[in-house]
Design an enzyme around this catalytic site. Structure first.
Site, short mmCIF file in Angstrom:
data_model
loop_
_atom_site.label_atom_id
_atom_site.label_comp_id
_atom_site.label_asym_id
_atom_site.label_seq_id
_atom_site.Cartn_x
_atom_site.Cartn_y
_atom_site.Cartn_z
N ASN A 9 22.00 0.18 -81.28
CA ASN A 9 21.62 -0.82 -80.28
C ASN A 9 22.35 -0.54 -78.97
O ASN A 9 23.45 0.01 -78.98
CB ASN A 9 22.01 -2.22 -80.77
CG ASN A 9 21.00 -2.80 -81.75
OD1 ASN A 9 19.81 -2.74 -81.51
ND2 ASN A 9 21.49 -3.33 -82.85
N ALA A 17 29.17 8.57 -88.43
CA ALA A 17 29.95 8.07 -89.56
C ALA A 17 31.18 7.31 -89.08
O ALA A 17 32.32 7.65 -89.39
CB ALA A 17 30.36 9.23 -90.47
N ALA A 39 30.29 1.38 -88.99
CA ALA A 39 29.03 0.98 -89.64
C ALA A 39 28.53 2.06 -90.58
O ALA A 39 28.12 1.76 -91.72
CB ALA A 39 27.99 0.66 -88.58
N TYR A 49 21.76 -13.89 -79.14
CA TYR A 49 22.45 -12.87 -79.93
C TYR A 49 22.11 -11.53 -79.29
O TYR A 49 21.89 -11.46 -78.08
CB TYR A 49 22.00 -13.02 -81.39
CG TYR A 49 22.73 -12.19 -82.41
CD1 TYR A 49 24.11 -12.06 -82.39
CD2 TYR A 49 22.02 -11.54 -83.42
CE1 TYR A 49 24.76 -11.30 -83.35
CE2 TYR A 49 22.67 -10.79 -84.39
CZ TYR A 49 24.04 -10.67 -84.34
OH TYR A 49 24.68 -9.91 -85.28
N ASP A 76 33.40 -7.17 -84.46
CA ASP A 76 33.51 -6.25 -83.33
C ASP A 76 34.94 -5.79 -83.04
O ASP A 76 35.36 -5.69 -81.88
CB ASP A 76 32.88 -6.88 -82.07
CG ASP A 76 31.37 -6.85 -82.13
OD1 ASP A 76 30.83 -6.14 -82.99
OD2 ASP A 76 30.72 -7.54 -81.33
N LYS A 116 27.54 -15.62 -82.80
CA LYS A 116 27.45 -15.37 -84.24
C LYS A 116 27.39 -16.69 -85.00
O LYS A 116 26.60 -16.85 -85.94
CB LYS A 116 28.69 -14.57 -84.68
CG LYS A 116 28.42 -13.61 -85.80
CD LYS A 116 27.77 -12.34 -85.29
CE LYS A 116 27.59 -11.33 -86.39
NZ LYS A 116 27.07 -10.05 -85.90
#
Length: 570
Positions: free
Chosen positions: A424, A310, A313, A109, A254, A182
């Site tokens: 990330n 903003a 997510a 992952y 995604d 996933k």
């Protein structure tokens, strides 16, 4: 449809009924137990001469494989090794993964899978998933049927259009690897049966010029299709998938910011759909926030929250925290007044450019009348200076955005500032947890997006909470499947967040705000139970178990070799 095998339950035991014979047994990853087959089973299945004579237990197989895994020279090589094992012997793959989940999750992952996605066309071996491209919409139904599943055989579909892959953006057809990864986490963490899940990539083209100019690229070779044709393609997929697999939850993964919120809003009240980037991220961050609020002693309704980044997510996190605040008696307008959201141009203010989903968080011109603008907007430093935030959440992918002056100023206002640099991979984190601890003299309550090793500060060992969606989304899927929920409601997402917060460690100095990834299976079970109960409470469950705890346990597949029964046909 000709079938080679089937799982059945008999007297509380899982039985694998196998109709395949000879080499066909060893080429299917769900029935290839390799050297674990006994001599009697080998004779019955016609594979006696196709394996070495030694019979190995699963424990001996795991020991051998783990040594091979450790010998691989890089994380990407380890990813390829594990993918190859998954293609050969799926039960053994999940057994190895479950016994080393904390070590191997970053390989199958994030973050390693990002590199594997970038190299997808060059690493291509055995294809996994369903590939549907926008240039052949007439093949939609046949493509889904070609996977060989009947309407009652699919509980979960993970689908991406690959535009917003992790922190690396548009990756074209290679995004199929994120759907496979996933689903691997769904199985390892929550026991979702690997034979009842479907990975799908919707190839609508790519704007990644590097891919379009790579002669080895395997996807559609044109720029991304947008607008009405794109919407028709998504609608065709959604309605077709629901018609063929009526009980499956569709997990959107995604998608780009321009489409993610729009697609979720379009279908969430009609079908059982879930967006992990919006709702999963929101749930795990809300869980960290609840833990941090408890430790800070400052109630949520007294928190001043700055969202730096903003986007999909960031707004998803804000929406769920607003729901928590309204549960405490605030109106939605009062709850949103606790938030200051910054986009790429700074603080979102009425009259400035913004996406539709950002509008509820726009501050009025009166709010910033005497503020000092820079480069046409209000940056993070000005917001912190004016707002005195208690909680700072980063989803910006802007490395180092949480600078020492910003953090020290925030800490001067708060005894226990809550700081979450969530972007990330580590190279894009807004701040490093070690720096945040130093700058706040150990006072900060921290959650990050990437994993970090424990930190020592003034004699205290700090375990850094990783706000990893894997703590949430597998359990949400488990709860939906167990209750056969017809929708995924906002309150079901909230139930998941509260379950993770309740499973968080003690409030001892240095304790993590969130459970460890090593506890994924236990946490997923608790989340699944909370989600299933909420689905029942809202009247969204088609199945209401007499014993919901037992139902959750029974639903969780375990990577163990079942009893084998050789049959002539199925």
């Amino acid at each position: 449809m000709v079938r080679d095998y089937e799982y059945v339950q008999r007297d509380g035991k899982e039985i694998m009924r196998i109709a395949a014979r000879g080499r066909d047994v060893l080429t299917h990853p769900m029935i290839n137990f390799g050297t674990a087959y006994t001599h009697e089973q080998r004779r019955a299945l016609g594979i006696s001469g196709l394996l070495p004579s030694g019979v190995m237990s699963v424990y001996e197989q795991i020991k051998r494989l783990y040594r091979q895994y450790l010998a691989e020279p890089s994380d990407l090589a380890r990813f390829v090794f594990l993918s190859g094992l998954q293609d050969r012997n799926e039960i053994l793959f999940y057994r190895l993964l479950s016994e080393h989940i904390e070590e191997m999750l970053p390989i199958i992952y994030t973050p390693t899978i990002g590199r594997a996605i970038q190299e997808y066309s060059h690493l291509y071996q055995r294809p996994r998933g369903v590939f549907i491209d926008i240039d052949h919409p007439e093949m939609m139904e046949q493509s889904l049927l070609d996977y060989g599943r009947s309407p009652d055989d699919v509980d979960l579909i993970v689908v991406t259009d690959s535009e917003g892959i992790l922190g690396i953006g548009d990756q074209g057809v290679g995004g199929v690897a994120i759907t496979v990864g996933k689903l691997s986490v769904y199985t390892a963490a929550a026991g979702i049966h690997p034979g009842r899940a479907l990975p799908v990539v919707l190839d609508t083209g790519t704007d990644n010029l590097q891919l379009l100019n790579d002669e080895g690229y395997l996807g559609v070779r044109h720029s991304r299709v947008r607008g009405e044709r794109y919407d028709e393609f998504i609608d065709n997929f959604t309605t077709t998938a629901h018609r063929i697999f009526p009980h499956a939850m569709v997990h959107w993964e995604d998608f780009g910011p321009a489409n993610a919120h729009r697609i979720l809003a379009r279908y969430r009240d009609e079908l059982c759909t879930f967006n992990d980037d919006i709702q999963g991220t929101a749930a795990v961050v809300a869980a960290a926030a609840l833990s941090a609020v408890r430790r800070s002693g400052v109630p949520l309704r007294d928190q001043r929250i700055v969202i730096y980044g903003a986007g999909t997510a960031g707004v998803g996190i804000s929406d769920l925290l607003v729901q928590l605040l309204t549960d405490e008696g605030l109106t939605p307008q009062q709850a949103r007044a606790h938030f200051w959201a910054l986009g790429s141009r700074g603080l979102i203010v009425e009259g400035s450019r913004m996406r539709d989903f950002q509008q509820p968080y726009a501050r009025s011109q009166a709010d910033v009348a005497d503020w000092e603008a820079a480069n046409g907007g209000f940056g993070l430093a000005e917001v912190v200076r004016r707002v005195h935030p208690t909680m700072l959440i980063g989803c910006s992918a802007q490395s180092g955005a949480f600078t020492e002056p910003i953090i020290t100023q925030m800490a001067s206002y708060q005894d226990r500032p809550i700081i979450m640099p969530l972007s990330n991979p580590t190279s894009k984190a807004e701040a490093l947890p070690g720096d945040v601890l130093d700058w706040t003299d150990g006072k900060a309550l921290i959650a990050t997006g990437s994993p970090f090793a424990p930190l020592d500060h003034h004699g205290v060992r700090y375990l850094v909470a990783q706000a990893n969606n894997a703590l949430v989304f597998p359990g949400i899927g488990l709860g939906v499947i167990t209750s056969r929920a017809t929708r995924v409601s906002e309150r079901m997402i909230l139930a998941a967040a509260k379950a993770v917060a309740a499973a968080s460690p003690s409030d001892a100095p240095g304790a993590s705000l969130l459970p460890s990834v090593s506890e994924l299976r236990s946490v997923s079970a608790q989340v699944g139970l909370a989600v299933a109960r909420q689905a029942v409470a809202e009247g969204l469950a088609e199945v209401i178990p007499e014993d919901d705890v037992q139902a959750i346990s029974d639903q969780m597949w375990r990577p163990e070799y079942p009893e084998v029964e050789a049959v002539e046909s199925l």
